[in-house]
Design an enzyme around this catalytic site. Structure first.
Site, PDB file in Angstrom:
ATOM      1  N   ARG A 121       4.382  28.969  29.582  1.00  0.00           N
ATOM      2  CA  ARG A 121       3.563  29.989  30.246  1.00  0.00           C
ATOM      3  C   ARG A 121       4.395  31.260  30.356  1.00  0.00           C
ATOM      4  NH1 ARG A 121       2.181  25.288  33.046  1.00  0.00           N
ATOM      5  NH2 ARG A 121       0.004  24.675  32.718  1.00  0.00           N
ATOM      6  N   HIS A 148      11.512  36.688  31.158  1.00  0.00           N
ATOM      7  CA  HIS A 148      11.216  35.388  30.562  1.00  0.00           C
ATOM      8  C   HIS A 148      11.483  35.444  29.069  1.00  0.00           C
ATOM      9  CE1 HIS A 148       8.225  34.355  34.041  1.00  0.00           C
ATOM     10  NE2 HIS A 148       9.465  34.533  34.442  1.00  0.00           N
ATOM     11  N   TYR A 150       9.731  27.126  28.122  1.00  0.00           N
ATOM     12  CA  TYR A 150       8.569  27.173  29.024  1.00  0.00           C
ATOM     13  C   TYR A 150       7.387  27.843  28.331  1.00  0.00           C
ATOM     14  CZ  TYR A 150       5.965  27.641  33.359  1.00  0.00           C
ATOM     15  OH  TYR A 150       5.007  27.548  34.332  1.00  0.00           O
ATOM     16  N   GLU A 184       7.784  19.687  39.572  1.00  0.00           N
ATOM     17  CA  GLU A 184       6.351  19.443  39.719  1.00  0.00           C
ATOM     18  C   GLU A 184       5.911  18.065  39.244  1.00  0.00           C
ATOM     19  OE1 GLU A 184       7.690  22.103  38.285  1.00  0.00           O
ATOM     20  OE2 GLU A 184       6.459  23.899  38.497  1.00  0.00           O
ATOM     21  N   ASP A 231       8.489  25.679  38.233  1.00  0.00           N
ATOM     22  CA  ASP A 231       8.450  26.588  37.085  1.00  0.00           C
ATOM     23  C   ASP A 231       8.815  28.009  37.485  1.00  0.00           C
ATOM     24  OD1 ASP A 231       7.738  24.525  35.405  1.00  0.00           O
ATOM     25  OD2 ASP A 231       5.587  24.884  35.598  1.00  0.00           O
ATOM     26  N   GLU A 291       3.204  31.153  39.861  1.00  0.00           N
ATOM     27  CA  GLU A 291       2.654  29.935  40.452  1.00  0.00           C
ATOM     28  C   GLU A 291       3.775  28.992  40.873  1.00  0.00           C
ATOM     29  OE1 GLU A 291      -0.842  26.640  39.507  1.00  0.00           O
ATOM     30  OE2 GLU A 291      -0.090  27.932  37.910  1.00  0.00           O
ATOM     31  N   ASP A 339       7.443  30.886  36.837  1.00  0.00           N
ATOM     32  CA  ASP A 339       6.417  31.912  36.930  1.00  0.00           C
ATOM     33  C   ASP A 339       5.942  32.080  38.372  1.00  0.00           C
ATOM     34  OD1 ASP A 339       5.015  29.597  37.311  1.00  0.00           O
ATOM     35  OD2 ASP A 339       3.833  29.742  35.474  1.00  0.00           O
TER      36      ASP A 339
END
Length: 938
Positions: free
Chosen positions: A345, A390, A343, A13, A100, A104, A102
């Site tokens: 989130r 996670h 990470y 990203e 990432d 999103e 997750d």
């Protein structure tokens, strides 16, 4: 024949993440950033492609009649980067999507595939930390895109668009199109509920009535035998105890009072001790014996706190470091991208076996084997549908770097957050804190025979365990986990003597306002939203003008009251806590592959008969029973009374006038008027309604009857001072954009600086309206006037001005005195630097003094090196040093403002001028500018 070398394109990203990963992969890999999302629904009509502009659903961006097909476009600011990625992809043999891990991130990976249309193999590589072993493991073990996660994320995006685009126009029509920041009002699935929570708390505070109650505090001493030395005594000699009962009945405490009346609850069954009675009891207990009647001792044990997840990190950083949720996530993002933490989130409290081993090894090394439990600790998360695959937020790597190792590599705010994460992770694998707690009851009789019971509690920690490293902060308690209260060794029947007795008064307090940490906690406990969205929600409700900060407290605006009232009265399900939480559960079911996104969206938007695909009792089903969102919004629109929605009733004053706050197009104002028979608007003018603008930054719960009267009397509104003695015209005192002023007919005059709206009289007003005053005529026939001006009082003759020493001279200066001023030579003095508007104190991050100054474009904050303007709606009076520090940190993170581009001709002229100037100044060398860091994707 030699095999051709494979080149892989790895897309992440942000540039910072790309640079770090490129260092680990080396040759054969091209690592490039997508700069965040590359596709999204159109943000405005201008973004809609020409071929779709005629479609009725184009502005929505979703074709609701075609299975909710979305119209995705490459966002204009990403087009250049997308073209670059396509060019790079042509040179590569494989595409690795390293966004990432997750939902999103999964959606970004899918959008990249849809946009780039690769002709080469595509794989998904995932990792939870940016370290060499983690990146190499991710490359060696790629997987496919998880389409269930993508579908769930896309369902959320569509749902939020449908909610916002259907409900927000109702706010524009019935409240106002734009808020104080100039941006359109908006409603949102989570933001509207978060706003309601803050408004509900303010309503509680507005209804609150304080109560006073008293008790007696005794400082009691242990009678020590004559043969016992002070050193031999166990514990302190004296301690404090509080009276809790009188004559066998419990004394009233704060919890026994009704917060809306300030009276003891009828069913409380307590004695309400008042000041005179408490002082009497204290006096009657003087010299009386005290006896221990009960001693209860229990073992104390406290387990370590779980490692951080996103929400608990935001809460603790807010409480301990005074970081906002957005600041916490921004700093955590930098720590993650540069390989310092995992990470950030995540909603999982799990630690990998490697992380547990690293933590235990560091505990043994730094604190000793005695702080290690026999078995590693495991934790169970409380977040619904937590993604347990996670890992919790922890220091990155197989060996944790202690804070001292990284101090020189990190900024102050990065270091403070890293240390917080390190301490929490280490503490999570340490031993329990153990000790003992003791509760004591003591009895005494007054000289009139009244039985009084006192209580004291103590806590002793014999082994601190994890508390040696980390103690969690709290907002609702002053008693920290590591706090000790030692009592002497006491036994039943032991006699005590009172060293002092004092009557103590207490007042009940309104419920505290939410802070960002406590609002995040409330949302999490209600199951509303998800941890990764909380920071953006905190930011949105402030940027939209629904909430402003006073210190750390979140104060709702009157605009928020109007928005919440509209939604509660006409769309109650949309701001219902259980409904919103149930909607989150349904979206999680889609992510787990247990529900279909299309069925959910159909039920929510169009409505479906009972027994449809939406699960019975689910959130979408409750909206479906009302005919769906579209029908609900359309049918209810005509029923909404805009005046009623924009009115916040306060109280009826002593004169029988109803006092309400109205939310107007130009800001909120107070209205005071007699009730009308039909409940409609009162008549304007004499005997009708009084109005006064509300000062910026006032909190709703501060509008007490006393404050309202003060606002009406202080010139904040309109007050009749009298009538002109000759013309009979009314003379009024009003409040305007530039302060209080008096008016008569078409003449206006501002109050002088030495005048106060509270004390200005009719005589003062007539003097002001007569200005400028004719002082006289000089020998050449020129008129000389005196009056107030922008730079102070003056006398004027034609275009020639002279300053006066005081405002009083405007009315007293004579013609000879004025001529003397004009006869003296005009002097120009360099104006002294204006003092700062406010001194905030040292910056928590840099220790530089922070001040607010008045600049050409309005007030701004500065530390002497960096300047940042106050945001729209911010008040100098309520600005805190923490807010100022955060704003300056954001400005420094953005780097210097880039220069505007100039035309070639202008650039050539500039270069020529620069060359010419360089030949004149060769001795001095301009300092090199700091390299501006590339801004990562948000």
């Amino acid at each position: 024949m030699a095999q051709a070398k494979t080149t892989r394109l790895v897309i992440v990203e942000s540039p910072a993440k790309a640079k770090k990963i490129a260092d680990f992969l080396g040759d054969g890999y091209i690592v490039e950033a997508s700069m965040g999302h590359v596709r999204d629904l159109p943000r405005s009509a201008a973004d809609v492609p020409a071929k779709y502009k005629g479609e009725p659903w184009a502005s929505l961006g979703i074709d609701v009649n075609n299975d909710f097909a979305p119209l995705y476009i490459v966002t204009p600011d990403r087009a250049k980067q997308v073209n670059r990625l396509k060019a790079l992809l042509k040179e590569c043999d494989e595409l690795l999507l390293a966004t990432d891990e997750d939902r999103e991130g999964e959606a970004i990976a899918w959008h990249l595939v849809e946009t780039l249309q690769p002709k080469v193999p595509v794989r998904r590589m995932v990792f939870h930390e940016i370290t060499r072993p983690a990146i190499q493991a991710a490359v060696a073990n790629p997987r496919d895109i998880d389409h269930a996660l993508v579908e769930a994320q896309e369902a959320r995006r569509k749902l939020d668009r449908l909610y916002g685009y259907e409900v927000s126009p109702v706010l524009w029509k019935k409240i106002m199109p734009k808020g104080p920041d100039g941006r359109a009002l908006s409603a949102g699935r989570v933001q509207s509920v978060a706003t309601r929570i803050v408004v509900d708390r303010e309503r509680e505070r507005m209804r609150f009535r304080s109560a006073e109650y008293w008790d007696v505090k005794a400082v009691l001493a242990v009678d020590r035998p004559a043969d016992q030395s002070e050193q031999a005594e166990e514990g302190p000699r004296s301690f404090a105890a509080t009276m809790i009962a009188l004559g066998g009945e419990r004394l009233a405490t704060g919890k026994d009072f009704d917060p809306t009346t300030g009276q003891v609850r009828p069913d409380a069954g307590v004695v309400h001790l008042r000041e005179d009675r408490a002082r009497e009891i204290a006096a009657r207990l003087a010299g009386r014996p005290f006896e221990v009647i009960r001693v209860e001792e229990k073992p104390y044990r406290r387990r370590p706190y779980a490692p951080f997840i996103t929400s608990t990190l935001q809460q603790e950083a807010g409480r301990k470091l005074r970081y906002s949720a957005a600041q916490t996530m921004r700093v955590a993002q930098r720590l993650y991208e540069n390989g310092y933490i995992t990470y950030m989130r995540t909603d999982s409290v799990n630690l990998s076996e490697t992380a547990i081993a690293a933590a235990r090894a560091q505990i043994a090394e730094l604190y000793g084997e005695q702080f290690l439990p026999p078995q590693p600790r495991t934790y169970t998360g409380k977040v619904k549908n937590a993604q347990e695959a996670h890992e919790a937020i922890r220091p990155a790597g197989d060996v944790f770097r202690v804070p001292g190792e990284v101090a020189g590599e990190l900024s102050t705010e990065e270091f403070r957050l890293y240390e917080l994460i390190w301490r929490r992770t280490i503490a999570s694998q340490m031993t329990d804190a153990v000790g003992s707690s003791v509760s004591v009851r003591i009895r005494a009789y007054t000289d009139s025979g009244e039985e009084c019971e006192f209580a004291a509690t103590g806590k002793t920690i014999t082994d601190p365990g994890f508390l040696k490293v980390y103690v969690e902060s709290t907002e609702d308690s002053d008693d920290a986990d590591d706090a000790e209260h030692r009592l002497p060794a006491l036994v039943q029947g032991q006699r005590l003597a009172a060293e002092s007795l004092e009557a103590i008064g207490h007042s009940t307090q309104p419920p505290p306002r939410y802070t960002e940490p406590s609002l995040v906690k409330a949302l999490e406990e209600l199951g509303i939203g998800r941890p990764s969205t909380y920071a953006s929600i905190m930011q949105t409700i402030q940027e939209r003008g629904y909430v402003f900060k006073r210190g750390q407290a979140l104060v709702p605006s009157f605009l928020a009251f109007a928005v919440v009232t509209l939604l509660e009265n006409h769309f109650p399900r949309l701001v219902d806590f259980e409904f919103t939480a149930a909607m989150e559960d349904e979206l999680d079911d889609i992510a787990a592959g247990e529900a279909a996104a299309l069925d959910f969206l159909r039920a929510f938007y169009f409505g479906t008969p009972t027994g449809s695909a939406a699960r019975e009792g689910g959130a979408a089903q409750t909206i479906a029973a009302s005919g769906g969102l579209k029908r609900m919004v359309t049918e209810n629109l005509g029923e909404i009374d805009a005046r009623g929605i924009n009115s916040i009733p306060l109280f009826t004053d002593e004169a029988g006038r109803e006092v309400v706050v109205r939310v107007g197009r130009y800001g909120p104002y107070l209205q005071r008027s007699m009730p009308t028979p039909n409940g409609g608007p009162p008549p304007e003018g004499e005997g009708g309604e009084d109005r006064v603008s509300l000062p910026e930054g006032i909190a709703p719960d501060e509008l007490t009857p006393e404050k309202v009267n003060e606002l009406f009397l202080s010139g904040g509104g309109e007050r009749k001072l009298g009538e002109h003695p000759e013309t009979g015209e009314p003379v009024l005192l009003k409040s305007g954009r530039y302060g209080p002023y008096v008016t008569m007919g078409d003449r206006n005059a501002s109050l002088l600086r030495s005048m106060s709206p509270e004390t200005v009289t009719l005589e003062d007003a007539l003097k002001l309206l007569s200005l400028p005053r004719l002082v006289g005529v000089d020998p050449d026939g020129n008129e000389i006037y005196a009056g107030p001006g922008r730079f102070g009082p003056y006398v004027r003759r034609g275009d020639d001005y002279r300053s006066l020493a005081s405002e009083e001279q405007i009315f007293t200066i004579t013609l000879p005195e004025a001529l003397e001023l004009f006869a003296a030579p005009k002097t120009r003095q360099r104006r002294a630097p204006a003092p700062p508007l406010k001194e905030l104190g040292p910056d928590p991050l840099t220790d530089r003094p922070l001040v607010v100054k008045d600049g050409r474009f309005g007030p701004y904050i500065t530390d002497g090196e960096t300047n940042v303007s106050l945001r729209r709606g911010q008040s100098i009076d309520t600005l805190t040093v923490e807010q100022a520090s955060e704003m300056l940190a954001e400005k420094r993170a953005k780097g210097p403002t880039p220069r505007k581009r100039t035309s070639r001709a202008a650039k050539a002229t500039e270069e020529t001028a620069t060359t010419a100037a360089a030949t004149k100044t060769t001795a001095k060398k301009a300092p090199a500018k700091k390299a501006t860091a590339k801004k990562g994707a948000e």
